[in-house]
Design an enzyme around this catalytic site. Sequence first.
Site, mmCIF file in Angstrom:
data_model
loop_
_atom_site.group_PDB
_atom_site.id
_atom_site.type_symbol
_atom_site.label_atom_id
_atom_site.label_comp_id
_atom_site.label_asym_id
_atom_site.label_seq_id
_atom_site.Cartn_x
_atom_site.Cartn_y
_atom_site.Cartn_z
ATOM 1 N N ASP A 185 0.814 -1.213 0.000
ATOM 2 C CA ASP A 185 0.000 0.000 0.000
ATOM 3 C C ASP A 185 0.848 1.265 0.000
ATOM 4 O OD1 ASP A 185 -2.643 -1.194 0.068
ATOM 5 O OD2 ASP A 185 -2.149 -1.866 2.085
ATOM 6 N N GLY A 186 2.003 1.224 0.667
ATOM 7 C CA GLY A 186 2.869 2.397 0.691
ATOM 8 C C GLY A 186 3.410 2.743 -0.682
ATOM 9 N N LEU A 203 -17.082 10.206 -2.285
ATOM 10 C CA LEU A 203 -17.306 10.231 -0.840
ATOM 11 C C LEU A 203 -16.221 9.452 -0.108
ATOM 12 C CD1 LEU A 203 -21.148 9.489 -0.689
ATOM 13 C CD2 LEU A 203 -20.052 11.704 -0.254
ATOM 14 N N GLU A 236 1.839 5.594 5.953
ATOM 15 C CA GLU A 236 2.651 6.765 6.286
ATOM 16 C C GLU A 236 2.035 7.478 7.487
ATOM 17 O OE1 GLU A 236 5.951 9.245 5.744
ATOM 18 O OE2 GLU A 236 5.421 7.415 4.650
#
Length: 299
Positions: A67-68, A220, A271
């Site tokens: 994901d980073g 959203l 992060e």
Amino acid sequence: MANFPASLLILNGKSADNQPLREAITLLRDEGIQIHVRVTWEKGDAQRYVDEARRLGVETVIAGGGDGTINEVSTALILIRDGVAPALGLLPLGTANDFATSAGIPEALDKALKLAIAGNAMEIDMARVNDKTCFINMATGGFGTRITTETPEKLKAALGGVSYLIHGLMRMDTLTPDRCEIRGENFHWQGDALVIGIGNGRQAGGGQQLCPTALINDGLLQLRIFTGEELLPALFSTLTQSDDNPNIIDGASAWFDIHAPHEITFNLDGEPLSGQEFHIEVLPGALRCRLPPDCPLLR
């Protein structure tokens, strides 16, 4: 495969020796697909490689990592102001791969790589915090954030996403809720939060569905708060009573403002960001991403 425009793979340095990936890339190159590969070493490399991708004229930049890595590459892509930015491709190679998993990206490297190169490019949202830091998947605060940031790298490497749960169980006796106030469109709540999830995507922390109804193209952000003063009773109640649980607060808004009387930390796709004031807003249609036609995150 038919002829496709060139792609550039930005590969997290931890996966540089991935032999199955090398074989998958070689097979595609043998079919005539042009794939440039760049390996990250330090923070900022993704931005430099995205700049290079534009000079090379590629149509897809593939984020190879967790994901980073996806966060770094996608953030670099949305900063492009002149011309059309390359599409984002996803190649899940990290510890948890929460965003790619919830988006339905295949686990098999060859299938994921083909999708990243040849899949349909769909406009998706991103989110921005305090007009500066972006995330594509989720911002998490409270208990979950501390566990994610404190879990040892060796434990993550050995056990993957399960490591977060194990480390969390080991630390339960030392963790307390965060008092805060959260406002959004037609939403206001204040109290003690054990876990806060603000999702563009649905899951974080190695497969935990914090925002199970989130979509990445609806403009959203989904909010879920796990409340309670005592961690163990509240967590037990949350795990055993998912429907109409008084310890779960849900909301949806294009933005959320969070105020805390003390410093709290949010984890933005891995992060950490600490502070007392957070303004989190959605960026509708911020980038194009190559996704499967049955992607569950699309409306």
